[in-house]
Design a protein around this motif. Structure first.
Motif, PDB file in Angstrom:
ATOM      1  N   GLN A 102      -6.788  -8.217  20.081  1.00  0.00           N
ATOM      2  CA  GLN A 102      -6.954  -9.520  19.474  1.00  0.00           C
ATOM      3  C   GLN A 102      -5.717  -9.885  18.668  1.00  0.00           C
ATOM      4  OE1 GLN A 102      -9.557 -11.448  20.154  1.00  0.00           O
ATOM      5  NE2 GLN A 102     -10.271  -9.824  21.519  1.00  0.00           N
ATOM      6  N   PRO A 103      -5.447 -11.199  18.513  1.00  0.00           N
ATOM      7  CA  PRO A 103      -4.324 -11.606  17.668  1.00  0.00           C
ATOM      8  C   PRO A 103      -4.503 -11.069  16.262  1.00  0.00           C
ATOM      9  CG  PRO A 103      -5.142 -13.455  18.956  1.00  0.00           C
ATOM     10  CD  PRO A 103      -6.118 -12.342  19.143  1.00  0.00           C
ATOM     11  N   PRO A 104      -3.399 -10.825  15.553  1.00  0.00           N
ATOM     12  CA  PRO A 104      -3.493 -10.275  14.210  1.00  0.00           C
ATOM     13  C   PRO A 104      -4.335 -11.158  13.301  1.00  0.00           C
ATOM     14  CG  PRO A 104      -1.245 -10.203  15.008  1.00  0.00           C
ATOM     15  CD  PRO A 104      -2.030 -11.006  15.986  1.00  0.00           C
ATOM     16  N   SER A 105      -4.872 -10.535  12.281  1.00  0.00           N
ATOM     17  CA  SER A 105      -5.707 -11.246  11.307  1.00  0.00           C
ATOM     18  C   SER A 105      -4.935 -12.378  10.655  1.00  0.00           C
ATOM     19  CB  SER A 105      -6.181 -10.256  10.236  1.00  0.00           C
ATOM     20  OG  SER A 105      -6.706 -10.948   9.128  1.00  0.00           O
ATOM     21  N   GLN A 106      -5.649 -13.462  10.319  1.00  0.00           N
ATOM     22  CA  GLN A 106      -5.016 -14.579   9.636  1.00  0.00           C
ATOM     23  C   GLN A 106      -4.591 -14.201   8.225  1.00  0.00           C
ATOM     24  OE1 GLN A 106      -4.210 -17.566  11.032  1.00  0.00           O
ATOM     25  NE2 GLN A 106      -4.830 -16.549  12.924  1.00  0.00           N
ATOM     26  N   ALA A 107      -4.986 -12.997   7.783  1.00  0.00           N
ATOM     27  CA  ALA A 107      -4.514 -12.531   6.479  1.00  0.00           C
ATOM     28  C   ALA A 107      -3.022 -12.232   6.513  1.00  0.00           C
ATOM     29  CB  ALA A 107      -5.281 -11.281   6.055  1.00  0.00           C
ATOM     30  N   TYR A 108      -2.474 -11.995   7.719  1.00  0.00           N
ATOM     31  CA  TYR A 108      -1.037 -11.811   7.846  1.00  0.00           C
ATOM     32  C   TYR A 108      -0.323 -13.123   7.502  1.00  0.00           C
ATOM     33  CZ  TYR A 108      -1.376  -7.311  10.311  1.00  0.00           C
ATOM     34  OH  TYR A 108      -1.591  -6.015  10.653  1.00  0.00           O
ATOM     35  N   ASP A 109       0.867 -12.998   6.942  1.00  0.00           N
ATOM     36  CA  ASP A 109       1.676 -14.188   6.684  1.00  0.00           C
ATOM     37  C   ASP A 109       2.272 -14.735   7.971  1.00  0.00           C
ATOM     38  OD1 ASP A 109       1.805 -14.305   3.572  1.00  0.00           O
ATOM     39  OD2 ASP A 109       2.148 -12.204   4.106  1.00  0.00           O
ATOM     40  N   ALA A 110       2.412 -13.876   8.956  1.00  0.00           N
ATOM     41  CA  ALA A 110       2.903 -14.274  10.263  1.00  0.00           C
ATOM     42  C   ALA A 110       2.643 -13.131  11.217  1.00  0.00           C
ATOM     43  CB  ALA A 110       4.392 -14.605  10.217  1.00  0.00           C
ATOM     44  N   GLU A 111       2.674 -13.440  12.504  1.00  0.00           N
ATOM     45  CA  GLU A 111       2.634 -12.354  13.484  1.00  0.00           C
ATOM     46  C   GLU A 111       3.984 -11.661  13.559  1.00  0.00           C
ATOM     47  OE1 GLU A 111       0.099 -13.296  17.183  1.00  0.00           O
ATOM     48  OE2 GLU A 111       0.732 -15.257  16.434  1.00  0.00           O
ATOM     49  N   VAL A 112       5.047 -12.457  13.472  1.00  0.00           N
ATOM     50  CA  VAL A 112       6.409 -11.911  13.533  1.00  0.00           C
ATOM     51  C   VAL A 112       7.220 -12.527  12.403  1.00  0.00           C
ATOM     52  CG1 VAL A 112       8.511 -11.651  14.909  1.00  0.00           C
ATOM     53  CG2 VAL A 112       6.274 -11.653  16.040  1.00  0.00           C
ATOM     54  N   ILE A 113       7.929 -11.678  11.663  1.00  0.00           N
ATOM     55  CA  ILE A 113       8.875 -12.142  10.650  1.00  0.00           C
ATOM     56  C   ILE A 113      10.279 -11.960  11.207  1.00  0.00           C
ATOM     57  CG2 ILE A 113       9.854 -11.679   8.363  1.00  0.00           C
ATOM     58  CD1 ILE A 113       7.082 -10.843   7.443  1.00  0.00           C
ATOM     59  N   LEU A 114      11.049 -13.037  11.211  1.00  0.00           N
ATOM     60  CA  LEU A 114      12.444 -12.978  11.644  1.00  0.00           C
ATOM     61  C   LEU A 114      13.324 -13.015  10.409  1.00  0.00           C
ATOM     62  CD1 LEU A 114      12.402 -15.476  14.650  1.00  0.00           C
ATOM     63  CD2 LEU A 114      11.899 -13.031  14.633  1.00  0.00           C
ATOM     64  N   ILE A 115      14.153 -12.003  10.236  1.00  0.00           N
ATOM     65  CA  ILE A 115      15.025 -11.900   9.067  1.00  0.00           C
ATOM     66  C   ILE A 115      16.417 -12.327   9.497  1.00  0.00           C
ATOM     67  CG2 ILE A 115      15.921 -10.372   7.280  1.00  0.00           C
ATOM     68  CD1 ILE A 115      13.398  -8.594   7.879  1.00  0.00           C
ATOM     69  N   GLY A 116      16.805 -13.509   9.076  1.00  0.00           N
ATOM     70  CA  GLY A 116      18.075 -14.091   9.483  1.00  0.00           C
ATOM     71  C   GLY A 116      17.856 -15.366  10.271  1.00  0.00           C
ATOM     72  N   GLY A 117      18.378 -16.489   9.754  1.00  0.00           N
ATOM     73  CA  GLY A 117      18.205 -17.777  10.405  1.00  0.00           C
ATOM     74  C   GLY A 117      19.488 -18.309  10.994  1.00  0.00           C
ATOM     75  N   GLY A 118      20.319 -17.425  11.550  1.00  0.00           N
ATOM     76  CA  GLY A 118      21.509 -17.846  12.271  1.00  0.00           C
ATOM     77  C   GLY A 118      21.129 -18.311  13.668  1.00  0.00           C
ATOM     78  N   PRO A 119      22.103 -18.446  14.560  1.00  0.00           N
ATOM     79  CA  PRO A 119      21.784 -18.931  15.911  1.00  0.00           C
ATOM     80  C   PRO A 119      20.820 -18.030  16.657  1.00  0.00           C
ATOM     81  CG  PRO A 119      24.056 -18.133  15.786  1.00  0.00           C
ATOM     82  CD  PRO A 119      23.547 -18.220  14.379  1.00  0.00           C
ATOM     83  N   ILE A 120      20.940 -16.714  16.490  1.00  0.00           N
ATOM     84  CA  ILE A 120      20.067 -15.803  17.225  1.00  0.00           C
ATOM     85  C   ILE A 120      18.661 -15.830  16.630  1.00  0.00           C
ATOM     86  CG2 ILE A 120      19.781 -13.456  18.075  1.00  0.00           C
ATOM     87  CD1 ILE A 120      22.303 -15.066  19.030  1.00  0.00           C
ATOM     88  N   GLY A 121      18.571 -15.811  15.305  1.00  0.00           N
ATOM     89  CA  GLY A 121      17.257 -15.859  14.671  1.00  0.00           C
ATOM     90  C   GLY A 121      16.516 -17.138  15.001  1.00  0.00           C
ATOM     91  N   MET A 122      17.213 -18.276  14.960  1.00  0.00           N
ATOM     92  CA  MET A 122      16.545 -19.540  15.274  1.00  0.00           C
ATOM     93  C   MET A 122      16.202 -19.630  16.752  1.00  0.00           C
ATOM     94  SD  MET A 122      17.983 -22.531  12.809  1.00  0.00           S
ATOM     95  CE  MET A 122      19.719 -22.414  13.209  1.00  0.00           C
ATOM     96  N   ALA A 123      17.071 -19.122  17.636  1.00  0.00           N
ATOM     97  CA  ALA A 123      16.747 -19.118  19.064  1.00  0.00           C
ATOM     98  C   ALA A 123      15.499 -18.290  19.323  1.00  0.00           C
ATOM     99  CB  ALA A 123      17.926 -18.581  19.864  1.00  0.00           C
ATOM    100  N   LEU A 124      15.409 -17.109  18.697  1.00  0.00           N
ATOM    101  CA  LEU A 124      14.220 -16.273  18.871  1.00  0.00           C
ATOM    102  C   LEU A 124      12.997 -16.966  18.286  1.00  0.00           C
ATOM    103  CD1 LEU A 124      12.795 -13.722  19.713  1.00  0.00           C
ATOM    104  CD2 LEU A 124      13.693 -12.574  17.666  1.00  0.00           C
ATOM    105  N   GLY A 125      13.156 -17.626  17.146  1.00  0.00           N
ATOM    106  CA  GLY A 125      12.049 -18.372  16.572  1.00  0.00           C
ATOM    107  C   GLY A 125      11.547 -19.454  17.508  1.00  0.00           C
ATOM    108  N   CYS A 126      12.468 -20.170  18.152  1.00  0.00           N
ATOM    109  CA  CYS A 126      12.081 -21.207  19.115  1.00  0.00           C
ATOM    110  C   CYS A 126      11.369 -20.610  20.320  1.00  0.00           C
ATOM    111  CB  CYS A 126      13.313 -21.982  19.566  1.00  0.00           C
ATOM    112  SG  CYS A 126      14.040 -23.053  18.316  1.00  0.00           S
ATOM    113  N   LEU A 127      11.900 -19.519  20.854  1.00  0.00           N
ATOM    114  CA  LEU A 127      11.302 -18.891  22.032  1.00  0.00           C
ATOM    115  C   LEU A 127       9.898 -18.372  21.741  1.00  0.00           C
ATOM    116  CD1 LEU A 127      14.492 -17.024  23.273  1.00  0.00           C
ATOM    117  CD2 LEU A 127      13.300 -18.835  24.527  1.00  0.00           C
ATOM    118  N   LEU A 128       9.688 -17.849  20.534  1.00  0.00           N
ATOM    119  CA  LEU A 128       8.349 -17.395  20.154  1.00  0.00           C
ATOM    120  C   LEU A 128       7.450 -18.587  19.829  1.00  0.00           C
ATOM    121  CD1 LEU A 128       9.285 -14.337  17.901  1.00  0.00           C
ATOM    122  CD2 LEU A 128       8.136 -14.260  20.122  1.00  0.00           C
ATOM    123  N   GLY A 129       8.012 -19.584  19.146  1.00  0.00           N
ATOM    124  CA  GLY A 129       7.222 -20.767  18.833  1.00  0.00           C
ATOM    125  C   GLY A 129       6.729 -21.482  20.072  1.00  0.00           C
TER     126      GLY A 129
END
Length: 684
Positions: free
Chosen positions: A259-286
């Motif tokens: 099952q998907p993680p509990s809503q008690a989590y702040d997120a399923e995945v935390i990305l540390i770093g919002g450069g081009p790679i972090g934002m690209a990964l965020g978009c692909l997961l989003g």
């Protein structure tokens, strides 16, 4: 970690070399004597005592190795060894001294062992051959273990070589790869195997085998206490996963709840770093509905151009987000790269015949790429971008990760998720906090680059000038700009005004006005490879995992491919209950192979272009003109530099990934109600 330059005197360098020669000579001698002596049942000796004198001698020899070895590794022992090197080199030469003393201990043991002259067993024929093979393989296993642990530390070369090169020794964290995946103490295990596979058995052999086996089993416990004190939770997690002494599989596996993680989590995945790679990964997961929190230390997007080259495989990844055409609209396609040598034009590296919809390399300043990615990221309701926060702590269990961040106001907050990905660049805080081992290599080349208003007639094509005095590279930028990169003999932190313009004029004949220069930065390329791209539920992506020469534009594009693979992997684990350990192992294998290939190509291109002197320049011109650009390799040069032939430049090129994606597609096709339920999953 960077290797800091240190000023050592000629006398200190000569002393370091002498200590290295002595240490390595003792090491080779001890290995040879031990090999022969054990193989012959400890009958090879320079001392022949009898009775109680022989027994006392042998007991002392056995004890001096174990006790002395442990003492040298203690805090007191290290302080004592520091006094054994003159000219203030005690700290630098500590590993060299230790390796030499440990080798001397082994040498003394076997050279002065008093044999009982009693022979229990000396097999012949096939049995001797079998035992001899096992004995030899045990030595191979020991060599492999030492190599995995870091041969430079194990044989002491890191100390004297650092001084000789004028560098401070850099000690890497503990290893988790190679044989250390299966046992925390493979060196001690292999050493023990050597003791028990030697074919000739005597009372002397049995005594030393029993005594030193006990030492090999028990002594690492003190070593592990030191590691826990120094590495903390990073080593504790390693202890929890890998057996102590007897090789085996990892003891704890990450759970992957269906099952998907509990809503008690702040997120399923935390990305540390919002450069081009972090934002690209965020978009692909989003785009896949995964709940993501992106943490970025900077409060705003950068304002300078940085990396500019976007290759066809990256554009194909961006097409999944509907961003390829936006990138192309804002960028400038480069279809040809003209190469000039000392003797004139040498040829053209063309991208025009690259198959697919992108027969070019796109020139697009990084700040525009990041702005487009940020705009796209904001369209996904499952993704949150949090700026102005700094990661200060990491922890994890078998079921989740926790990331402690410090906000601008100074407060601390701990966020929980199923997984976290470090996309925080070449100075990765995530990598450092996880204490992941890296290997760094400095190329010794230096460059200065600047963007100029383009008033040349070079048009929309790239030009490379390889001369006897050094290289000049020039790439068009959108908006009527052009980037110029010049090679320098040494680092130039603050070159005078007009420096780039003058170098360009002298080497290429192109005239660029100093007043047209918009910015300037200097860099000295280096390479860094992370030994493992994940630790439990923490994953590394982009420059956090691997750094390569920016000459050739390979680094950022390798990071985009990392992001595509990571997105597929995390979605498969979180949404389709696929095995995390298998996916992570494949991610580590494929992305390290891809980054290694890309880094080698970047280094080869940079190395060829930076040859100096007239003789080497004429050789280079001949290679470029008759082999690379106009010879038998001409057809592959364009795809080669456009990263079309990098292994796993798309995740689907992994047979494992292709099978897993096919299995997911088949399951969804056969169960339409499951697919409909997935489409209706809440994303925030």
């Amino acid at each position: 970690m960077a290797t800091a330059p240190v000023s050592y005197t000629p006398a200190q360098r000569r002393v370091a070399l002498l200590y290295g020669l002595i240490s390595h000579s003792l090491f080779l001698a001890s290995v040879g004597v031990m090999f022969v002596s054990l193989y012959q049942g400890l009958h090879f000796s320079l001392l022949h005592l009898h009775g109680w004198a022989a027994a006392l001698d042998d007991v002392l020899l056995v004890l001096q190795f174990g006790l002395g070895h442990s003492l040298l590794l203690s805090d007191k022992g290290r302080r004592w060894m520091a006094r054994l090197a003159p000219l203030g080199l005690g700290r630098e030469l500590s590993t060299t001294i230790f390796a030499g003393l440990a080798s001397l201990q082994l040498l003394v043991t076997f050279l002065f062992w008093s044999s009982s002259e009693v022979l229990w067993a000396a097999p012949e024929g096939w049995l001797k051959g079998t035992l001899s093979v096992l004995y030899g393989l045990s030595w191979v296993l020991l060599a492999k273990s030492m190599s995995d642990a870091g041969l430079d530390v194990q044989i002491g070369s890191i100390g004297w070589r650092s001084v000789w090169r004028g560098q401070a020794p850099v000690y890497r964290p503990f290893t988790r790869t190679g044989l250390f995946r299966y046992s925390r103490q493979p060196i001690y295990s292999a050493f023990t195997l050597i003791l028990w596979t030697a074919p000739v058995w005597t009372p002397d052999h049995l005594i030393i085998a029993l005594a030193w086996t006990g030492y090999c089993v028990g002594a690492p416990l003190w070593k592990e206490k030191r590691y826990l004190r120094f590495y903390g939770q990073a080593y504790a997690r390693y202890q929890a996963r890998v057996p102590y002494w007897f090789p085996g599989r990892q003891r704890h596996r990450m759970s992957s709840p269906s099952q998907p993680p509990s809503q008690a989590y702040d997120a399923e995945v935390i990305l540390i770093g919002g450069g081009p790679i972090g934002m690209a990964l965020g978009c692909l997961l989003g785009a896949r509905g995964v709940r993501v929190r992106v943490l970025e230390r900077r409060t705003a997007l950068p304002t300078h151009s940085q990396a500019i080259g976007i290759t066809p495989p990256t554009l194909a990844i961006l097409a999944e987000l509907g961003l390829d055409q936006a990138f192309i609209q804002h960028g400038l396609p480069i279809r040809d790269c003209h190469v000039h040598g000392q003797s004139g034009p040498t040829g053209i590296a063309s991208f025009r015949e690259i198959p697919g919809p992108y027969p070019f390399v796109l020139s697009l300043p990084q700040q525009i790429s990041m702005a487009l990615l940020a705009e796209k990221l904001a369209t996904y309701p499952s993704v949150t971008l949090q700026r102005g926060v700094e990661v200060v702590g990491l922890d994890q269990t078998d079921h989740e990760v926790s990331v402690t961040v410090k906000e601008e106001a100074g407060g601390l907050t701990t966020l929980r998720a199923a997984y976290a990905v470090g996309c925080d660049g070449h100075r990765s805080r995530v990598r450092d906090l996880l204490r992941l081992r890296t290997t760094r290599h400095d190329y010794g080349h230096h460059f200065i680059m600047g963007d100029f208003v383009d008033r040349t007639s070079l048009g929309e094509e790239a030009h490379l000038y390889f001369t006897a005095q050094g290289a000049v590279e020039s790439f068009p930028l959108p908006g009527g700009l052009r980037r110029w990169i010049v090679q320098t003999r040494q680092p130039e932190a603050a070159p005078p005004a007009g420096f780039i313009s003058e170098i360009v004029r002298l080497r290429s004949g192109q005239v660029i006005a100093p007043e047209d220069q918009l910015n300037q930065s200097s860099f000295s390329p280096w390479r860094l490879d992370c030994e493992q791209l994940y630790d439990g539920r923490f994953i590394l992506c982009g420059d956090a995992a691997h750094v390569m020469s920016p000459i050739g534009g390979q680094g950022m594009n390798t990071g985009f491919a990392d992001a595509e693979f990571a997105a597929l992997m995390l979605h498969a684990i979180l949404r389709h209950d696929q095995p995390a350990a298998t996916w992570l192992a494949e991610y580590d294998r494929c992305r390290r192979q891809a980054s290694n290939t890309a880094a080698k190509r970047a280094a080869m291109g940079m190395g060829l272009g930076t040859w100096r002197g007239h003789a080497l320049s004429w050789v280079r011109d001949a290679l470029l003109r008759h082999l690379i650009l106009q010879g038998p390799l001409a057809r592959i040069v364009g795809p080669w530099f456009a990263m079309m032939t990098i292994p796993f430049n798309r995740a689907s090129k992994s047979a494992f990934v292709a099978r897993q994606l096919a299995a997911v597609a088949a399951a969804q096709k056969s169960q339409p109600e499951t697919r409909l339920a997935f489409q209706k999953e809440p994303v925030c």
